[in-house]
Motif scaffolding. Structure first.
Motif, short mmCIF file in Angstrom:
data_model
loop_
_atom_site.label_atom_id
_atom_site.label_comp_id
_atom_site.label_asym_id
_atom_site.label_seq_id
_atom_site.Cartn_x
_atom_site.Cartn_y
_atom_site.Cartn_z
N VAL A 298 -31.63 0.18 18.36
CA VAL A 298 -31.79 -1.25 18.64
C VAL A 298 -32.63 -1.92 17.55
O VAL A 298 -32.31 -3.01 17.08
N ARG A 299 -33.67 -1.22 17.12
CA ARG A 299 -34.50 -1.77 16.05
C ARG A 299 -33.65 -1.99 14.80
O ARG A 299 -33.75 -3.01 14.14
N LEU B 263 -38.26 -13.99 11.46
CA LEU B 263 -37.60 -14.61 10.31
C LEU B 263 -38.63 -15.07 9.27
O LEU B 263 -39.70 -15.57 9.63
N ASP B 264 -38.26 -14.92 8.05
CA ASP B 264 -39.10 -15.40 6.96
C ASP B 264 -39.46 -16.87 7.17
O ASP B 264 -40.59 -17.29 6.96
N MET C 100 -35.07 -9.29 22.75
CA MET C 100 -34.93 -8.73 21.40
C MET C 100 -34.37 -9.76 20.43
O MET C 100 -34.68 -9.75 19.24
N GLU D 266 -25.51 -19.05 10.74
CA GLU D 266 -26.58 -18.34 11.45
C GLU D 266 -26.15 -18.00 12.87
O GLU D 266 -26.43 -16.90 13.37
N ALA E 84 -29.62 -10.40 7.62
CA ALA E 84 -28.51 -11.33 7.39
C ALA E 84 -29.02 -12.78 7.47
O ALA E 84 -28.66 -13.62 6.64
N LEU E 85 -29.86 -13.05 8.46
CA LEU E 85 -30.38 -14.42 8.63
C LEU E 85 -31.31 -14.79 7.47
O LEU E 85 -31.27 -15.92 6.97
N ASN E 86 -32.13 -13.84 7.05
CA ASN E 86 -33.02 -14.12 5.92
C ASN E 86 -32.22 -14.39 4.64
O ASN E 86 -32.61 -15.21 3.82
N PHE F 83 -39.74 -5.35 5.49
CA PHE F 83 -39.24 -4.94 6.81
C PHE F 83 -38.49 -3.62 6.72
O PHE F 83 -38.59 -2.78 7.61
N SER G 98 -25.61 -10.19 16.93
CA SER G 98 -26.81 -9.47 17.39
C SER G 98 -26.86 -9.42 18.90
O SER G 98 -27.09 -8.36 19.50
N GLN H 6 -36.23 -10.85 17.14
CA GLN H 6 -35.57 -10.89 15.83
C GLN H 6 -35.85 -12.24 15.15
O GLN H 6 -36.27 -12.29 13.99
N LEU I 233 -26.94 -6.18 21.34
CA LEU I 233 -28.10 -5.97 22.22
C LEU I 233 -27.66 -5.92 23.67
O LEU I 233 -28.11 -5.07 24.45
N LEU J 4 -43.19 -7.24 14.64
CA LEU J 4 -42.10 -6.56 15.34
C LEU J 4 -42.59 -5.91 16.63
O LEU J 4 -41.91 -5.96 17.65
N VAL K 44 -24.27 -14.81 13.13
CA VAL K 44 -25.11 -13.61 13.07
C VAL K 44 -25.80 -13.40 14.43
O VAL K 44 -25.85 -12.28 14.95
N GLN L 50 -30.47 -2.51 14.65
CA GLN L 50 -29.60 -3.67 14.85
C GLN L 50 -30.34 -4.98 14.62
O GLN L 50 -29.85 -5.88 13.94
N THR L 51 -31.55 -5.08 15.19
CA THR L 51 -32.27 -6.35 15.03
C THR L 51 -32.65 -6.56 13.57
O THR L 51 -32.61 -7.69 13.07
N LEU L 52 -32.97 -5.46 12.88
CA LEU L 52 -33.33 -5.63 11.46
C LEU L 52 -32.11 -6.03 10.63
O LEU L 52 -32.23 -6.82 9.69
N ASP L 53 -30.95 -5.52 11.00
CA ASP L 53 -29.73 -5.92 10.28
C ASP L 53 -29.48 -7.41 10.46
O ASP L 53 -29.17 -8.12 9.51
N GLY L 54 -29.63 -7.85 11.71
CA GLY L 54 -29.43 -9.28 11.98
C GLY L 54 -30.48 -10.12 11.25
O GLY L 54 -30.17 -11.15 10.64
N LEU L 55 -31.70 -9.61 11.29
CA LEU L 55 -32.81 -10.32 10.63
C LEU L 55 -32.52 -10.48 9.14
O LEU L 55 -32.71 -11.54 8.56
N ALA M 58 -45.08 -6.56 8.87
CA ALA M 58 -43.81 -6.50 9.59
C ALA M 58 -43.98 -5.74 10.90
O ALA M 58 -43.46 -6.14 11.94
#
Lengths: 1065, 485
Positions: free
Chosen positions: B247-248, A1059-1060, A1051, A1004, B257-259, B278, A1011, A1055, A1015, A960, A1007, B250-255, A956
């Motif tokens: 910021v990290r 994604l998986d 960013m 999606e 949610a998407l996952n 993650f 984000s 993100q 940002l 990242l 979301v 936030q992006t992980l929260d979004g990530l 990860a």
């Protein structure tokens, strides 16, 4: 034939069983008869064969249970296995014995049979104790594809086998994946790269029945196909760019890598692909390409560690080659048999060494020399040089012929000239200017030598008797002795800012010696070695110029060593710059490449100790070196002056001799010099020769090389080594193949070529199976046999034994057509299923071994990176060439490398080299590419036929934070802002289509909007952060774009890139 | 309740908790957690390994001295040798043993007695060189083995042998076995950490590479994670420039949610594992800098370990970091200190090497004791082989070189269930052959595994069809009971 049927029946039955990762011990319906391979062998292998198996040496009580004859043989009136009679079978008596002393397996093994296992063994004996050979040693035959219920699902014969398994487990196949998903999957599987968004849309639109086939054919004919297939192969071939052991220096190996890529792209049939790699050098009329292919066996790790014992490493190299070939083509873990008979598979220790003999017959030496081109090698010119390369070779031969002819013809002219030649003229050409010491050392007797120092002639008397021997530029020469140095107090006293030079004719007593021939250096305790010397360091001549060793000193030697026992003129010049670059070392008048060890001279070098011949002030001497015509100059001599010195001393001496005193060799030496200097025709041919040699050299220089195999003259053989130890040789054995496999045909040579052809013969049971299984694994994530490198008794049974056999036969009978094979797989209905999974399938088929859904698994590190670069538009499509050094955190190499290693400091490339595909990244074995290693890339020390696939936080962190991913995200964001329309939705969609090959769903998108909102808020409020973020990476952000906007989208791309679904194929 | 049950219960609970948080990255979590939660690779993993009996040593700090320290100049005192100066090593002692090609060509094998003074220390009366004044104070805490031996005579095979039980690379090392057997104690840090210290002098450096701390045939999560002394301690631990933690997050929260959306539609359990990875990565981003930031250490710490401990990369700094890692629950800390390969100039180089380790070693042991960690932490010290009594190259009273010597060398252990003040094994007058109580490196491995709670014969991993063991599949070895408290 009956045995074949039994095996097939057994295979079918396997599919009936509930599946939980392993197929071996599952409960079987009472009615079905016990099968040896399926039911009994696993129990024996786990519990009994370590002592009662194929290993003859470790066998207990002389009993072997895995073969019918031995197991049923009567011994002392009883047999371990009495067919049909469990009660009388010793095996049963012992595994059920109430007496702990008699009970098997013995308690010391810490193994215990389960009641069901005991019952199985009893039933097997009761049913007649039928034995079978291990399945993978029986040559595959093409089975008929089974009948299935859901005929309409079947697209290829493969599907019948898969569907049969799914239906028997009471499951339904998954629906076909949607077109975008399938386009992404097949593009990634065939090229290793994501599809272009426009290609995806074209495929979605194309409703013709051939649409999918067209898509597949397009990928199969792309150049990226060869790169992607090649990458898997390079793991198996343990390809890397360094030697691996100790210094781990550079190995120039990439021509082999490029051969692999090209071979896949040319769709070289797999049998040729195999034969050329294992024996390209042995083929009749071999081409350069075939020689390059033989580099497969040159990819192993090598060493040059001081003190290493040659034989020990030669044994290791041969072992590695044997094990690698066994893993890749036989699917056998032959390594076990290096020390003892294989515990479980029918491979004896003798057979291992017989097989190893094929790979034990190379001219390659044990020590790699720490060089990038360890012999045997061949030059590989650039493709545009191929034509000139041929021509130049011819020209060189012609010029050489002309020189030879002239040499024969001109002797008369020379003989007439010789009496007229004057020795004095030669002597006059010797530089005299600035000569501060000249010691001819040609006395030949007595205890004193006459030296010319500062214009004065003096007699220097040695403390002990001087030994003399015949000279090279005078009748006699002095032999150095370190216990009695000759001293000249007034000679050689220089300052560090003063230029000076020194040298002599020398003949070293032994190779690799170390010590000072002469020196003005104070090496008494605490004096810091101040001064200078003429040193031999492991045979390499050079100098120390020292104020205080080692921190305040220069040390320079040549990279080449002096040949021992041969007269050599050695000369060193120093320009007074206090820099190692100001030192030059000459051998026989030719300037040498320098090896700089220290370059930190700051302080004074004056010392009061005298100039001493034979050693320094007290130590580090050289015993028994012949030395003659020692000269010291208080200035730097140029290259031509050094040459004059060499010729003047030698030729002057030869010419000054009376004709009758010259040996034939000496006369020839003079003749050679005369031809060059005074015979115009010879000189013309020689000039031509030099010029073509230079051109040849230039072609070699700008081309590359290939490490190749080269057979020794004699027949291949090896020694059986007791417990595998190199110094415990037992019987010598000749090259041969294992008995459990078909014999090597009589008409085949007993070398690598015969071996390779044997592997590819139709009756070979393993090579085709093992290969198709590996290909299957590349696409489906797991092989039909999960243990890709172990098809032996302890390997896992195939999930679909009949399919494996069908594919193996199909592949072979198609003429080993690799592209056709992959097309067969990816056009199957099984492959095209959706990866969606629910609780039922997770319960009945948790690992997707039944292929009850489409393949979905995390991609290899190279693919993850390539995808990011491709999405960002950064990927450079160039194929092949030297390996590149993309971004890597500082210190990764430095942390592990030895100071002497030439792969110690990682200097990353700029521009194009940062954005090439992952398979071109420089592979240093001691420190593989950091980001890829975190994604389970192997270190390429040994053959790897199956990468691990873990899921860790370190991964990860890579995706990242690694600069290459952040930079790719920014470039993707930039493209989205420029080409992705004006709305947040259209831009997010642009990004998604490049990473996921599909638009975002409604949920999606919500979301993503959230984000993006957060940002944007941050980067609008923190413009400094925005600037810093978009400055990451070497490529420059478009200054016309708003920094905060670009940072926000960067960013967002970062993100989505994590994604998986992106990381999975 | 008997102590073993108690241990298992405690350990299992801890392990369960830590592994849940940890997910597949650091531990064999799949061994406990049903495969529904975790991915397919994990689901195939074997059942819980766990110790066979309650371990004495729960954590390990293994200080490896790369190059092979000179035993007779440090711990294996041989006063008789003074009378043998420059005399030839008797053939009866050498007994035709193989030599490296660096000295096999030597005409003579002149004996070089140690130039350093020795004195007895502690209640145990251990003879120690004058070069180790601090270590001399703690000899009663150490358990010395003067009779270690190996078969390898060159660095690469020897170091691989002593760390993985096999001269050929590719086998798991001791730290990987510990990780495989015992798992993690910490949810925010790796289980097995490697620290490579930089010696003051670097003239006789040997190669050290990740292959030494690779997991071999064990699953990759058991490989050591090398903390770097320069740059980021863990690769890629820092957010890119311009990306603050908020910021990290936030992006992980979004990530996440998407996952979750993807999981809903595809149903692949591995997606959930990834979400957890993650999150762990995010926690590590906070915990690792805290670990390596020594600002919170009081002055007394540096008085204890020496001022060098402030300098990243020094052995003293590494020793201090080892304590901080153990304190935070890291299972196995592997330290390397290079430059012990003294083929020449023992007189000049050995004092520098000893200075590098002396006070820091004292500091580490003392610190562990003060913090109550000593009894549960096993400290190991030693190199891959010893050195020869005869000189390589020139010999004077003050200076000499020594070649590799596999037939005897000195190691010590401390804490973690070992007996302090033990002096085990004895060599002949030449420190050349063992005359009493030999300890093969396999015996040593068996002993360490015993301290970690494992019967080395039952502690196995199935690979290439064999139940592989650290101590070898067929070779003999024994637990050296005399070393245990």
């Amino acid at each position: 034939m009956k045995r074949r049927l039994d095996a097939r029946l057994a295979a079918l039955l396997v599919l009936l069983l509930p599946l939980l990762g392993t197929f071996s011990n599952a409960a079987e319906p009472k009615s079905s008869p016990i099968r040896f391979n399926r039911d009994v062998r696993p129990i024996l292998a786990e519990n009994c064969l370590a002592c009662h198996g194929p290993d003859g040496l470790g066998r207990k009580a002389g009993l072997r249970l895995d073969r019918e004859a031995e197991a049923t043989a009567e011994r002392k009136g009883a047999a371990a296995v009495v067919k049909g009679d469990p009660a009388r079978s010793l095996l049963v008596q012992r595994i059920k014995s109430p007496d702990p002393k008699k009970l098997m397996p013995p308690s010391s093994t810490k193994k215990m049979l389960k009641p069901r296992e005991i019952e199985t063994l009893e039933r097997w004996i009761a049913e007649g104790a039928h034995f079978e050979a291990h399945w993978s040693f029986i040559a595959p035959e093409r089975p008929p594809p089974p009948a299935v219920k859901n005929e309409s699902w079947v697209k290829t014969p493969v599907d019948r086998f898969i569907l049969d398994g799914i239906e028997r487990a009471g499951l339904q196949p998954a629906p076909e994946a949607d077109r975008r998903t399938i386009a992404r999957r097949v593009s990634l599987d065939l090229t290793g790269l994501p599809p272009k968004p426009e290609d995806v849309e074209a495929f979605v639109e194309d409703r013709s029945p051939e649409a999918y086939e067209k898509l597949v054919d397009g990928y199969l004919s792309s150049k990226q196909w060869g790169e992607h297939r090649g990458r898997y192969w390079l793991d198996a071939a343990r390809y890397a760019d360094t030697h691996g052991i100790h210094f781990d220096n550079l190995r120039e190996m990439w021509s082999y890598r490029d051969w692999v890529i090209a071979a896949f792209n040319r769709n070289v049939p797999f049998d040729r692909f195999t034969i050329e790699q294992l024996a390209g050098d042995l083929l009749p009329n071999r081409t350069l390409d075939q020689q390059i292919a033989s580099g497969f066996n040159r990819c192993n790790m090598t060493t040059n560690e001081g003190g290493a014992i040659d034989e020990e490493y030669l044994v290791l190299y041969t072992r590695d080659r044997t094990e690698t070939v066994a893993q890749v083509w036989l699917g056998l873990t032959a390594g076990c048999a290096t020390c003892h008979d294989h515990k479980f598979d029918p491979l004896t220790q003798r057979e291992f060494y017989e097989m190893s003999a094929f790979f034990n017959n190379t001219t390659q030496r044990a020590m790699d020399g720490n060089i990038k081109d360890t012999p045997p090698i061949v030059s590989v010119p650039r493709s545009e040089d191929h034509e000139r390369w041929e021509a130049v070779q011819g020209e060189i031969a012609r010029a050489h012929g002309d020189m030879d002819a002239r040499r024969k013809a001109a002797r008369g002219d020379f003989d007439r000239w010789l009496p007229t030649a004057g020795a004095d003229a030669m002597a006059r050409s010797i530089p005299k200017d600035g000569m501060s010491l000249h010691a001819p050392m040609t006395e030949g007797q007595g205890q004193a030598v006459s030296v010319d120092v500062g214009g004065q002639t003096r007699l220097i008397t040695a403390a002990k008797e001087i030994a003399w021997e015949p000279g090279h530029v005078g009748a006699s020469s002095l032999k150095t002795r370190q216990d009695a140095g000759l001293t000249v107090p007034e000679a050689g006293n220089f300052g560090k800012d003063q230029a000076f030079s020194f040298g002599a004719w020398v003949k070293l007593p032994a190779p690799g010696i170390t010590g000072s021939l002469f020196a003005r250096m104070d090496d008494r305790e605490g004096k810091g070695f101040r001064g200078w010397d003429c040193v031999i360091d492991g045979g390499r001549p050079g100098t120390h110029i020292i104020s205080n060793w080692p921190q305040d000193a220069i040390k320079v030697t040549s990279t080449e060593a002096i040949e021992a026992g041969r007269w050599t003129h050695l000369f060193v010049t120093y320009d007074g710059s206090a820099k190692a670059a100001g030192v030059n070392v000459y051998l026989n008048g030719r300037r040498q490449e320098r090896r700089i060890k220290n370059d930190s001279l700051k302080g004074p070098i004056f010392t009061s100790v005298p100039l001493t011949v034979g050693r320094r002030e007290v130590g580090s001497g050289v015993d028994g070196a012949a030395i003659q015509d020692l000269r010291i100059y208080s200035r730097t001599l140029g290259g031509e002056e050094v040459q004059s010195l060499v010729r003047g001393t030698r030729d002057g001496w030869l010419l000054s001799k009376p004709a009758e005193a010259r040996s034939p060799e000496e006369l020839n030496e003079l003749y050679d010099r005369w031809l060059i200097a005074l015979d115009p025709s010879f000189r013309e041919a020689s000039t031509r020769f030099d010029s073509f040699e230079r051109e040849r050299g230039a072609i070699v220089e700008r081309g590359t090389i290939a490490h190749v195999m080269q057979e020794r003259g004699e027949d291949a053989m090896a020694y059986i080594l007791f417990r595998g130890e190199y110094d415990k040789r037992r019987d010598p054995v000749k090259s041969d193949t294992p008995d459990a496999l078909p014999p090597l045909p009589m008409n085949e040579p007993r070398n690598r070529l015969g071996f390779a052809r044997w592997l590819m013969s139709p009756e070979h049971p393993l090579a085709a199976r093992v290969t198709v299984n590996r290909f299957w694994q590349e696409v489906f994530g797991t092989g039909l046999v999960k243990t890709t490198g172990d098809f032996g008794t302890m390997g896992e049974q195939p999930s679909h034994p009949e399919l494996l056999d069908w594919l193996a036969v199909e592949f072979r009978e198609s003429g080993w057509d690799v592209k056709r094979f992959f097309k067969l797989i990816v056009t199957s209905a099984a492959y095209r299923q959706s990866a969606q999974v629910g609780p039922e399938k997770l319960g009945k088929d948790p690992l997707n071994r039944l292929l009850s859904r489409g393949p979905r698994f995390r991609m290899d590190g190279e693919m993850v990176r390539d995808l990011a670069l491709a999405a960002g538009g950064l990927l450079v499509g160039k194929i092949g060439g030297p390996s590149v050094k993309p971004y890597q955190p500082d210190g990764v190499w430095e942390a592990v490398a030895m100071p002497e290693s030439n792969t110690k400091a990682y200097r990353r490339d700029t521009g194009e080299g940062l954005y090439r595909r992952g398979l071109y990244t420089f592979w240093k074995r001691a420190a593989p590419p950091a980001s890829m290693e975190i994604f389970n890339a192997p270190n390429r020390e040994l053959c790897t036929v199956r990468r691990e696939r873990t899921n860790t936080p370190l991964q990860a962190l890579v995706t990242l934070n690694d600069v290459q991913f952040v930079e790719a995200a920014r470039n993707l964001a930039e493209r989205a802002l420029k080409e992705g329309g004006e709305t947040a939705a259209s831009r997010a969609d642009f990004i998604a289509r490049r990473l996921l090959s599909r638009p975002l769903g409604v949920e999606e998108m919500a979301v993503v909007r959230a984000s993006l909102g957060a940002l944007s808020k941050h980067y609008a409020a923190n413009p400094e952060d925005a600037k810093k973020l978009i400055a990451v990476g070497e490529s420059k952000a478009d200054p016309k774009l708003d920094a905060s906007l670009l940072a926000s989208y960067t960013m967002l791309a970062n993100q989505l890139m994590n994604l998986d679904e992106v990381l999975n194929k | 309740m008997n102590p073993f049950e108690e241990f298992v219960r405690y350990e299992s609970r801890r392990r369960f908790l830590s592994r849940c948080a940890n997910a597949a990255g650091w531990a064999t979590l799949a061994s406990i957690v049903p495969h529904k939660v975790f991915g397919r690779e994990s689901a195939g993993a074997p059942v819980l390994v766990g110790p066979h009996f309650p371990p004495k040593a729960k954590q390990v700090i293994y200080l490896h001295m790369v190059g092979g320290p000179s035993q007779m100049d440090m711990y294996d005192y041989k006063p008789v040798m003074q009378e043998w100066y420059d005399k030839d090593l008797p053939d009866s002692v050498r007994m035709g043993q193989r030599l490296t090609t660096m000295t096999s060509g030597q005409k003579r094998f002149p004996i070089a007695p140690s130039k350093f003074k020795f004195a007895r220390h502690g209640k145990c009366g251990m003879w120690v060189t004058e070069l180790l004044p601090w270590t001399s104070k703690i000899v009663d805490d150490l358990c010395f083995i003067r009779s270690m031996h190996t078969e390898a005579i060159n660095h690469e095979p020897a170091i691989s042998y002593i760390q993985t039980g096999n001269q050929v690379t590719g086998r798991p090392c001791l730290g990987s076995w510990a990780s495989y057997g015992l798992g993690s104690l910490n949810s925010d840090l790796p289980t097995f950490v490697v620290l490579v210290a930089k010696p003051t002098n670097t003239e006789q450096i040997q190669a050290i590479s990740a292959r030494l701390w690779s997991a071999g045939y064990l699953s990759g999560e058991h490989a050591g994670v090398s903390f770097r002394s320069g740059g980021d301690p863990i690769l890629y631990i820092n957010n890119p420039d311009g990306v603050p933690t908020s910021v990290r997050r936030q992006t992980l929260d979004g990530l996440k949610a998407l996952n979750e959306i993807a999981y809903k539609s595809v149903g692949d359990p591995e997606t959930h594992t990834r979400i957890q990875q993650f999150e762990l990565a995010f926690r590590m981003q906070a915990s690792v800098p805290e670990l390596t930031d020594l600002a919170s250490e009081p002055e007394s710490t540096f008085a204890l370990y020496g001022d060098e401990a402030r300098k990243p990369g020094t052995f003293a700094h590494t020793a201090l970091l080892s304590r901080r890692l153990v304190e935070r629950g890291v299972r196995f800390v592997q330290v390397y200190l290079n430059n012990w390969d003294h083929h020449g100039n023992v007189g000049g180089r050995l004092p520098m090497q000893c200075k590098d380790i002396d006070q820091a070693t004292y500091g580490l042991i003392t610190d562990l004791k003060r913090r109550g960690l000593f009894d549960s932490t096993l400290v190991i010290w030693g190199g891959e082989f010893g050195r020869t009594i005869y000189s390589q190259g020139g010999l004077t009273k003050d200076n000499y070189g020594r070649d590799h010597h596999p037939r005897c060398f000195t190691w010590w252990m401390a804490g973690g269930g070992t007996k302090g003040g033990v002096i085990y094994g004895e060599t002949d007058d030449f420190s050349y052959n063992i005359i009493r109580d030999p300890v093969h490196i396999r015996d040593f491995h068996a002993t360490v595994l015993h301290l970690l709670g494992f019967d080395h014969q039952r502690f196995t991993f199935r690979y290439q069809g064999l139940d592989q063991r650290l101590t070898g599949v067929i070779e003999e070895s024994r637990v050296v009971k005399e070393l245990l408290a």
